[in-house]
Design a protein around this motif. Sequence first.
Motif, PDB file in Angstrom:
ATOM      1  N   LYS A 172       0.828  -1.211   0.000  1.00  0.00           N
ATOM      2  CA  LYS A 172       0.000   0.000   0.000  1.00  0.00           C
ATOM      3  C   LYS A 172       0.864   1.264   0.000  1.00  0.00           C
ATOM      4  O   LYS A 172       0.555   2.234  -0.699  1.00  0.00           O
ATOM      5  N   MET A 173       1.932   1.247   0.780  1.00  0.00           N
ATOM      6  CA  MET A 173       2.815   2.419   0.820  1.00  0.00           C
ATOM      7  C   MET A 173       3.534   2.618  -0.514  1.00  0.00           C
ATOM      8  O   MET A 173       3.678   3.742  -0.991  1.00  0.00           O
ATOM      9  N   ASP A 174       3.983   1.519  -1.138  1.00  0.00           N
ATOM     10  CA  ASP A 174       4.680   1.612  -2.420  1.00  0.00           C
ATOM     11  C   ASP A 174       3.781   2.192  -3.509  1.00  0.00           C
ATOM     12  O   ASP A 174       4.225   3.007  -4.335  1.00  0.00           O
ATOM     13  N   ILE A 175       2.513   1.765  -3.525  1.00  0.00           N
ATOM     14  CA  ILE A 175       1.622   2.147  -4.624  1.00  0.00           C
ATOM     15  C   ILE A 175       0.915   3.474  -4.360  1.00  0.00           C
ATOM     16  O   ILE A 175       0.848   4.345  -5.242  1.00  0.00           O
ATOM     17  N   TYR A 176       0.410   3.645  -3.134  1.00  0.00           N
ATOM     18  CA  TYR A 176      -0.423   4.804  -2.838  1.00  0.00           C
ATOM     19  C   TYR A 176       0.234   5.827  -1.914  1.00  0.00           C
ATOM     20  O   TYR A 176      -0.289   6.924  -1.726  1.00  0.00           O
ATOM     21  N   GLY A 177       1.339   5.447  -1.307  1.00  0.00           N
ATOM     22  CA  GLY A 177       2.008   6.353  -0.388  1.00  0.00           C
ATOM     23  C   GLY A 177       1.306   6.500   0.941  1.00  0.00           C
ATOM     24  O   GLY A 177       1.651   7.372   1.745  1.00  0.00           O
ATOM     25  N   ARG A 178       0.344   5.671   1.201  1.00  0.00           N
ATOM     26  CA  ARG A 178      -0.359   5.674   2.491  1.00  0.00           C
ATOM     27  C   ARG A 178      -0.884   4.271   2.769  1.00  0.00           C
ATOM     28  O   ARG A 178      -1.048   3.451   1.861  1.00  0.00           O
ATOM     29  N   TYR A 179      -1.178   4.035   4.027  1.00  0.00           N
ATOM     30  CA  TYR A 179      -1.547   2.693   4.446  1.00  0.00           C
ATOM     31  C   TYR A 179      -3.055   2.485   4.541  1.00  0.00           C
ATOM     32  O   TYR A 179      -3.548   1.367   4.410  1.00  0.00           O
ATOM     33  N   ASP A 180      -3.811   3.571   4.730  1.00  0.00           N
ATOM     34  CA  ASP A 180      -5.246   3.438   4.980  1.00  0.00           C
ATOM     35  C   ASP A 180      -6.034   3.274   3.680  1.00  0.00           C
ATOM     36  O   ASP A 180      -6.964   4.015   3.377  1.00  0.00           O
ATOM     37  N   VAL A 181      -5.660   2.275   2.896  1.00  0.00           N
ATOM     38  CA  VAL A 181      -6.337   1.966   1.637  1.00  0.00           C
ATOM     39  C   VAL A 181      -6.996   0.609   1.786  1.00  0.00           C
ATOM     40  O   VAL A 181      -6.341  -0.381   2.126  1.00  0.00           O
ATOM     41  N   GLU A 182      -8.299   0.556   1.525  1.00  0.00           N
ATOM     42  CA  GLU A 182      -9.017  -0.710   1.635  1.00  0.00           C
ATOM     43  C   GLU A 182      -8.978  -1.442   0.300  1.00  0.00           C
ATOM     44  O   GLU A 182      -9.346  -0.886  -0.740  1.00  0.00           O
ATOM     45  N   LEU A 183      -8.525  -2.668   0.324  1.00  0.00           N
ATOM     46  CA  LEU A 183      -8.511  -3.499  -0.880  1.00  0.00           C
ATOM     47  C   LEU A 183      -9.885  -4.127  -1.053  1.00  0.00           C
ATOM     48  O   LEU A 183     -10.308  -4.956  -0.250  1.00  0.00           O
ATOM     49  N   LYS A 184     -10.589  -3.739  -2.098  1.00  0.00           N
ATOM     50  CA  LYS A 184     -11.913  -4.289  -2.382  1.00  0.00           C
ATOM     51  C   LYS A 184     -11.937  -4.781  -3.830  1.00  0.00           C
ATOM     52  O   LYS A 184     -11.574  -4.049  -4.759  1.00  0.00           O
TER      53      LYS A 184
END
Length: 247
Positions: A43-55
Amino acid sequence: MLAYIDESGFPHPHDETLHPVLAAVCIPKDEVRNIMQRMYKIKMDIYGRYDVELKAVNVLKPKSITKNSYNKEFADRVVDEILSNVFNLRIFAIVMDHPETALPTEPGNFPNHYRFLLQRINGYSLIRGTKSVVCFDAQDEGNDMIISHKMKNYLFRSTEGNQCTSIVESAFFVSSKVEEGIQLADLTAGIIRKYHELCLGQTELDPFSAWIFEMFEKIKLRSCGVSSPNGEQLLHGIYKLPARLMI
């Protein structure tokens, strides 16, 4: 062991999915930290943040091939670095057909697709010599309570359920927004459903279907056959439920 369960689609005539799926991702407790670290890094590599929900509903769509490459990269890395790569992680799923009429139900009875999935989780727990804590995607208090009560009725009041000795009798309900295990189960169920709807029996695949096929082939290798609760049958890890057994 932790068994995270989620569904893609629902076996009801008003649901648009052609092949609803109930899937479980089983993770030995000594692999949990490893998986959470990998999810954090992806998540950090792709979006630069951790609070991303994988749906699955967000990433498994044709636009992920043509426009939103982040979605494709996200799904590919989760499949490659976690679902098909973590030692002793196993996947089980029940695949259904779209029913033409509403399935008859009896109050307190655990639906067959849930029963059959628990049997497979129990079988893998026996292989591992451990107990499994079952974790469902939380919905609302009323619905969660119904699932919990039906699961206990199955485990305590049926001969088959009594034989599932490797299932911890108290289910947990966790939010997919904060629990990566449920996110993995959601993606897994989505890939398996899309495979059965778009790829099965096809000789030529468009780019999106080919991507789904590629991911399915990888996660299929993380499934396995296990013994039924009474030890008399071998249960397939990814099982296509016959229509006659949906009732």
